[in-house]
Design an enzyme around this catalytic site. Sequence first.
Site, short mmCIF file in Angstrom:
data_model
loop_
_atom_site.label_atom_id
_atom_site.label_comp_id
_atom_site.label_asym_id
_atom_site.label_seq_id
_atom_site.Cartn_x
_atom_site.Cartn_y
_atom_site.Cartn_z
N PHE A 11 45.78 44.16 48.09
CA PHE A 11 45.16 42.93 48.63
C PHE A 11 46.13 41.75 48.63
CE2 PHE A 11 42.35 39.30 46.94
CZ PHE A 11 42.20 38.72 48.19
N THR A 36 48.15 54.00 45.82
CA THR A 36 46.98 54.52 45.09
C THR A 36 45.77 54.29 46.00
OG1 THR A 36 46.40 52.38 44.13
CG2 THR A 36 47.99 53.73 42.91
N PHE A 88 53.61 42.79 41.89
CA PHE A 88 52.16 42.78 42.11
C PHE A 88 51.55 44.12 41.69
CE2 PHE A 88 53.71 39.88 45.41
CZ PHE A 88 52.79 38.85 45.38
N ALA A 90 49.79 47.06 40.23
CA ALA A 90 48.94 47.17 39.04
C ALA A 90 47.68 47.95 39.38
CB ALA A 90 48.53 45.78 38.54
N THR A 132 47.31 37.22 35.42
CA THR A 132 45.93 36.79 35.68
C THR A 132 45.43 35.86 34.58
OG1 THR A 132 43.66 37.66 35.59
CG2 THR A 132 45.32 39.05 34.63
N ASP A 133 44.45 35.02 34.91
CA ASP A 133 43.84 34.16 33.88
C ASP A 133 43.05 34.98 32.87
OD1 ASP A 133 41.73 34.88 35.56
OD2 ASP A 133 40.96 32.85 35.82
N GLU A 134 42.77 36.26 33.21
CA GLU A 134 41.94 37.09 32.31
C GLU A 134 42.65 37.37 30.98
OE1 GLU A 134 39.67 40.19 34.22
OE2 GLU A 134 39.79 39.16 36.14
N TYR A 157 41.72 46.26 31.22
CA TYR A 157 42.55 45.68 32.30
C TYR A 157 43.32 44.47 31.78
CZ TYR A 157 43.65 42.50 36.18
OH TYR A 157 44.29 41.62 37.02
N LYS A 161 47.38 43.80 31.15
CA LYS A 161 48.14 42.71 31.80
C LYS A 161 48.80 41.82 30.73
CE LYS A 161 48.37 41.76 35.67
NZ LYS A 161 49.32 42.22 36.73
N LEU A 197 33.85 41.70 43.74
CA LEU A 197 32.54 41.07 44.02
C LEU A 197 32.36 40.59 45.47
CD1 LEU A 197 29.77 40.11 42.90
CD2 LEU A 197 30.84 37.87 42.63
N VAL A 213 24.13 42.60 41.15
CA VAL A 213 24.59 41.45 40.34
C VAL A 213 24.49 41.87 38.88
CG1 VAL A 213 24.14 39.05 39.70
CG2 VAL A 213 23.85 39.79 42.08
N ASN A 256 28.13 33.72 39.47
CA ASN A 256 28.06 34.85 40.39
C ASN A 256 26.83 34.81 41.29
OD1 ASN A 256 30.43 35.87 39.35
ND2 ASN A 256 29.41 37.25 37.91
P1 NAD Z 1 45.15 45.77 44.38
O1 NAD Z 1 44.49 46.75 43.50
O2 NAD Z 1 44.50 45.40 45.66
O3 NAD Z 1 46.63 46.28 44.75
C1 NAD Z 1 47.48 46.89 43.81
C2 NAD Z 1 48.60 47.58 44.58
O4 NAD Z 1 49.49 48.15 43.62
C3 NAD Z 1 48.12 48.73 45.48
O5 NAD Z 1 48.74 48.66 46.74
C4 NAD Z 1 48.56 49.98 44.72
O6 NAD Z 1 48.85 51.08 45.58
C5 NAD Z 1 49.81 49.48 44.02
N1 NAD Z 1 50.13 50.26 42.81
C6 NAD Z 1 49.28 50.62 41.81
N2 NAD Z 1 49.93 51.34 40.88
C7 NAD Z 1 51.23 51.42 41.28
C8 NAD Z 1 52.40 52.02 40.73
N3 NAD Z 1 52.35 52.69 39.59
N4 NAD Z 1 53.56 51.89 41.40
C9 NAD Z 1 53.62 51.21 42.59
N5 NAD Z 1 52.55 50.66 43.17
C10 NAD Z 1 51.36 50.74 42.52
O7 NAD Z 1 45.39 44.49 43.48
P2 NAD Z 1 45.43 42.94 43.88
O8 NAD Z 1 44.06 42.38 43.76
O9 NAD Z 1 46.19 42.76 45.14
O10 NAD Z 1 46.27 42.36 42.67
C11 NAD Z 1 47.69 42.29 42.73
C12 NAD Z 1 48.23 41.72 41.43
O11 NAD Z 1 47.69 40.43 41.20
C13 NAD Z 1 47.85 42.55 40.20
O12 NAD Z 1 48.95 42.59 39.34
C14 NAD Z 1 46.69 41.78 39.58
O13 NAD Z 1 46.64 41.98 38.18
C15 NAD Z 1 47.07 40.36 39.93
N6 NAD Z 1 45.95 39.41 40.07
C16 NAD Z 1 44.88 39.72 40.87
C17 NAD Z 1 43.85 38.77 41.03
C18 NAD Z 1 42.68 39.05 41.95
O14 NAD Z 1 41.75 38.23 42.02
N7 NAD Z 1 42.67 40.13 42.72
C19 NAD Z 1 43.92 37.54 40.36
C20 NAD Z 1 45.03 37.28 39.55
C21 NAD Z 1 46.03 38.23 39.43
P1 TYD Z 2 35.32 41.18 40.04
O1 TYD Z 2 35.43 40.87 41.49
O2 TYD Z 2 35.31 42.59 39.61
O3 TYD Z 2 36.50 40.36 39.32
P2 TYD Z 2 36.76 40.10 37.73
O4 TYD Z 2 35.86 40.94 36.93
O5 TYD Z 2 38.19 40.52 37.59
O6 TYD Z 2 36.55 38.63 37.54
O7 TYD Z 2 33.99 40.50 39.49
C1 TYD Z 2 33.76 39.10 39.64
C2 TYD Z 2 32.47 38.78 38.90
O8 TYD Z 2 31.38 39.41 39.58
C3 TYD Z 2 32.42 39.32 37.48
O9 TYD Z 2 31.73 38.38 36.66
C4 TYD Z 2 31.63 40.60 37.58
C5 TYD Z 2 30.67 40.32 38.72
N1 TYD Z 2 30.28 41.49 39.54
C6 TYD Z 2 28.93 41.72 39.84
O10 TYD Z 2 28.03 40.97 39.41
N2 TYD Z 2 28.62 42.79 40.63
C7 TYD Z 2 29.56 43.64 41.13
O11 TYD Z 2 29.20 44.64 41.81
C8 TYD Z 2 30.94 43.38 40.83
C9 TYD Z 2 32.02 44.28 41.35
C10 TYD Z 2 31.25 42.28 40.05
#
Ligand code: NAD
Ligand code: TYD
Length: 356
Positions: A11, A36, A88, A90, A132-134, A157, A161, A197, A213, A256
């Site tokens: 993403f 993946t 990125f 993960a 991530t902030d998590e 997770y 991280k 979500l 939810v 949420n």
């Molecule tokens: P995503 O799951 O959509 O994408 C992860 C990508 O990494 C995929 O294309 C997957 O094929 C690739 N990948 C997984 N394992 C791999 C490996 N062993 N070697 C090479 N490639 C591999 O994740 P995302 O939401 O795009 O998140 C990207 C990064 O940003 C992550 O590190 C995540 O922790 C961080 N992040 C995400 C969010 C969010 O809201 N989505 C917020 C803060 C930080």
């Molecule tokens: P998510 O998108 O999985 O991100 P994160 O857990 O990394 O913050 O979830 C966002 C919020 O939405 C989280 O509080 C969990 C909640 N959630 C639901 O209520 N229903 C769902 O089906 C999912 C996937 C998440």
Amino acid sequence: MKILVTGGAGFIGSNFVRHILREHPGYKVINLDKLTYAGNLENLKEVEKNPNYTFVQGDILDGKLISTLLDGTHPAANNQPPTAIINFAAESHVDRSIEDPASFVKTNVLGTQVLLDCAKKGTVDRFIQVSTDEVYGSLGATGYFTEETPLAPNSPYSASKTGADLLVRAYHETFGFPSLITRCSNNYGPYHFPEKLIPLIITNALEGKPLPVYGDGQNVRDWLHVEDHCRAIDAVLHKGMTGEVYNIGGNNEWKNIDIVNLICDLLDERPKVLGQPQGTAPTRSLIKFVKDRPGHDRRYAIDSSKIKKELAWSPRYTFEEGLKETVDWYMSNREWWHRIKSGEYKEYYERNYLRR
Ligand code: NAD
Ligand code: TYD
């Protein structure tokens, strides 16, 4: 500049690859991705013919492959080693980390360590760990995460991280390795995998399926448009200080249940705007409260004053326009998510949601 982007088919990574090629036409990007379940080359159709872009399928745990990319001997590197790495790659979904923590430790912790080890031998002068902030854990009703907030992850997770962040920090302290860490809040926008979500709610609603939810729906997340996250990473790449951590957030907290209601109302209104057929029942009637996620963090909220002050970054999207645009994107790109939802994802969905 030549950049090795890992996880660029996911993403945020795919949005970043498009961002960097658009904003810096002279830059070259190698995208290393294992593909993946979350990696999807369809996300990159727009750039696949761009001469400055190369894709390599591979694992960040594969030190041999990474070394050849970093010393320039891999054909994709074309004798020109990248000087920057943005990690990125993960496993990124909290619910999956509860099912299978081991794959999170492998990719997120060990994978990062392999990348760091290979990079410290080469010519890399900038390594950005996309975190991530998590990693800060959970907040009560008030307060914000700053870069000084102690790390206290609660899910496998976020623990994985955190492990990666600590290794990145250690390589800087021990080896003087030029690394930086970004910690961002929840992203939303196009190409978001429909297990998270916002895209899950939009796509389930478009299919007339229940909208799950978790718990009481009062958990709070701070939402940022993915393009604003990409602009922040761009700023850190060009202006960030090595050894530093930068928090990135939208100052945009939502419970949420409020976000789910908002999406439902938008979906009731958008077909009229877009001239598409409209369902009969109000979309809110699909909402279903389900069993809570174990260890569910109550509230995240980011203080991003450091990156605002030091790197002159601020978000451009308002949530109102960003969410509307996102809903429209899912309405106009049904094939993209239909294909995902009918594949391996279907089994995960049934496993995770039928037992709630
Ligand atoms: P995503 O799951 O959509 O994408 C992860 C990508 O990494 C995929 O294309 C997957 O094929 C690739 N990948 C997984 N394992 C791999 C490996 N062993 N070697 C090479 N490639 C591999 O994740 P995302 O939401 O795009 O998140 C990207 C990064 O940003 C992550 O590190 C995540 O922790 C961080 N992040 C995400 C969010 C969010 O809201 N989505 C917020 C803060 C930080
Ligand atoms: P998510 O998108 O999985 O991100 P994160 O857990 O990394 O913050 O979830 C966002 C919020 O939405 C989280 O509080 C969990 C909640 N959630 C639901 O209520 N229903 C769902 O089906 C999912 C996937 C998440």
